[in-house]
Design a protein around this motif. Structure first.
Motif, short mmCIF file in Angstrom:
data_model
loop_
_atom_site.label_atom_id
_atom_site.label_comp_id
_atom_site.label_asym_id
_atom_site.label_seq_id
_atom_site.Cartn_x
_atom_site.Cartn_y
_atom_site.Cartn_z
N LEU A 87 0.84 -1.20 0.00
CA LEU A 87 0.00 0.00 0.00
C LEU A 87 0.87 1.24 0.00
N GLU A 88 0.51 2.21 -0.84
CA GLU A 88 1.14 3.53 -0.81
C GLU A 88 0.05 4.58 -0.70
N VAL A 89 0.19 5.47 0.27
CA VAL A 89 -0.75 6.57 0.48
C VAL A 89 0.01 7.88 0.43
N SER A 90 -0.47 8.83 -0.36
CA SER A 90 0.19 10.14 -0.47
C SER A 90 -0.85 11.24 -0.36
N ALA A 91 -0.46 12.34 0.25
CA ALA A 91 -1.35 13.49 0.42
C ALA A 91 -0.67 14.75 -0.11
N LYS A 92 -1.44 15.61 -0.76
CA LYS A 92 -0.94 16.86 -1.32
C LYS A 92 -1.80 18.02 -0.84
N SER A 93 -1.14 19.10 -0.43
CA SER A 93 -1.86 20.31 -0.03
C SER A 93 -0.94 21.51 -0.20
N ALA A 94 -1.51 22.70 -0.17
CA ALA A 94 -0.72 23.93 -0.31
C ALA A 94 -1.35 25.02 0.54
N TYR A 95 -0.51 25.94 1.02
CA TYR A 95 -0.97 26.99 1.92
C TYR A 95 -0.33 28.33 1.55
N PHE A 96 -1.07 29.42 1.79
CA PHE A 96 -0.49 30.74 1.90
C PHE A 96 -0.15 30.94 3.37
N THR A 97 1.07 31.39 3.68
CA THR A 97 1.48 31.54 5.06
C THR A 97 1.87 32.98 5.35
N THR A 100 -3.01 29.36 5.74
CA THR A 100 -4.35 29.32 5.16
C THR A 100 -4.33 28.44 3.92
N ILE A 101 -5.20 27.44 3.88
CA ILE A 101 -5.13 26.44 2.83
C ILE A 101 -5.53 27.01 1.47
N VAL A 102 -4.87 26.53 0.42
CA VAL A 102 -5.18 26.89 -0.97
C VAL A 102 -5.70 25.63 -1.66
N GLY A 103 -6.99 25.59 -1.94
CA GLY A 103 -7.55 24.41 -2.58
C GLY A 103 -7.75 23.26 -1.60
N PRO A 104 -8.12 22.10 -2.09
CA PRO A 104 -8.40 20.95 -1.23
C PRO A 104 -7.12 20.17 -0.87
N ILE A 105 -7.25 19.31 0.11
CA ILE A 105 -6.23 18.29 0.39
C ILE A 105 -6.61 17.04 -0.39
N GLU A 106 -5.70 16.55 -1.21
CA GLU A 106 -5.97 15.38 -2.04
C GLU A 106 -5.12 14.20 -1.56
N THR A 107 -5.79 13.09 -1.27
CA THR A 107 -5.12 11.88 -0.78
C THR A 107 -5.30 10.76 -1.79
N THR A 108 -4.19 10.16 -2.21
CA THR A 108 -4.22 9.10 -3.21
C THR A 108 -3.83 7.77 -2.56
N TRP A 109 -4.69 6.77 -2.77
CA TRP A 109 -4.47 5.42 -2.27
C TRP A 109 -4.08 4.51 -3.44
N LYS A 110 -2.96 3.77 -3.28
CA LYS A 110 -2.50 2.84 -4.31
C LYS A 110 -2.20 1.48 -3.67
N PRO A 111 -3.23 0.62 -3.55
CA PRO A 111 -3.01 -0.71 -2.98
C PRO A 111 -2.77 -1.75 -4.07
N GLU A 112 -2.07 -2.81 -3.71
CA GLU A 112 -1.86 -3.94 -4.62
C GLU A 112 -1.91 -5.23 -3.81
N VAL A 113 -2.79 -6.15 -4.21
CA VAL A 113 -2.93 -7.43 -3.52
C VAL A 113 -2.03 -8.44 -4.21
N SER A 114 -1.20 -9.12 -3.43
CA SER A 114 -0.18 -10.00 -3.99
C SER A 114 -0.77 -11.12 -4.84
N ASP A 115 -1.91 -11.69 -4.43
CA ASP A 115 -2.49 -12.81 -5.19
C ASP A 115 -3.52 -12.36 -6.22
#
Length: 282
Positions: free
Chosen positions: A127-137, A160-175
């Protein structure tokens, strides 16, 4: 402990700054009030964040969950930032800075383990999980000079957040078992098509995650001014942004019978920031 160390350094510097008779260094240009000139400094900078995420995950013991999820309590990542700064001196030792920046905060985590399908059978998984976000500070800082070139900064930082927080899930089942055979991944939206990845956004209408904005924290740093000319400086800096506001609200995942399956709380994100700036003194 890190905050205590920073505060100790600051109080030490304040103490020596008021002792005009410096027994460690002879009086020079930096310590002569007559040589002091009240000049404003403008600066631009670019840098990298080393982002450190952590959260608490509490599973209902009545529901099977695999070991693949256990490492997701922490994550790290590297992302860019750019900014501008104005510095107004108060005297030879102290000054006020105001820093504005566009700050990207990405982080990810990879794990190997297992998860249970709807029949209660465990399957090996990656499993790989990644999150992306951006802010004005916005960061107002107190600058404290240790010498003519070495300085420390400390102050609050507001993100202060710019746009949404996007989370990507990339799972792989061995069988090769279809991902819709696993309750959690079926809930995330992989479905019968067993897509390779799914990206969830905090601005989706059905999202249970809502970003907290603004986020409040404390920033402390150290920098050094290298003279390129009489009024232009190259300034490397190291800063710690210790945030006190979670990046999103706490979440609760429930089944069709309103039984709680998973709770996530205290979703915190802090950063170690390396920046290189050009300062122009006027």
């Amino acid at each position: 402990m890190k905050i205590i160390n920073v505060l100790f350094i600051i109080f030490f510097l304040i103490n020596i700054s008021f002792a005009r008779e410096d027994v460690l260094r002879p009086k020079g240009k930096f310590y002569h009030d007559d040589d002091y000139r009240r000049k404003i400094t403008l600066g631009v900078e670019a840098g990298l964040n080393y982002n450190m995420f952590n959260q608490n995950m509490t599973w209902n013991e009545l529901f099977l969950h695999g070991s693949i999820f256990d490492p997701l309590t922490t994550a790290q990542g590297v992302s860019p930032c750019i900014g501008a700064m104005i510095d107004v001196p108060l005297d030879n030792t102290f000054g006020i800075q105001l820093k504005l920046a566009y700050d990207v905060k990405n982080f990810s985590r990879s794990s190997t383990g297992s998860d249970y399908d709807l029949s209660g059978v465990a399957h090996d998984m990656i499993l790989e999980v990644s999150a992306k976000s951006a802010y004005f500070t916005i960061t107002p800082l107190l600058r404290i000079n240790a010498s003519e070139n070495l300085f420390f900064t400390i102050g609050p930082t507001i993100h202060t957040i710019v746009g949404p927080i996007e989370t990507t899930w990339k799972p792989e089942v061995s069988d090769g078992t279809s991902l819709n055979s696993f309750a959690y991944f079926n809930y995330l939206g992989f479905g019968a098509a067993s897509r390779g990845s799914v990206t969830l956004s905090t601005d989706d209408a059905n999202s249970i995650e809502k970003p907290n904005s603004p986020r409040i924290g404390l920033e402390g740093g150290i920098g050094y001014k290298f003279n390129l000319s009489s009024n232009v400086f190259l300034v490397p800096q190291v800063r710690l942004q210790l945030m006190f506001t979670p990046i999103t609200n706490d979440t609760e995942l429930v089944d069709i019978n309103d039984n709680t399956i998973l709770q996530t709380t205290d979703r915190m994100l802090s950063s170690l920031q390396l920046a290189l700036a050009l300062w122009f003194e006027f």
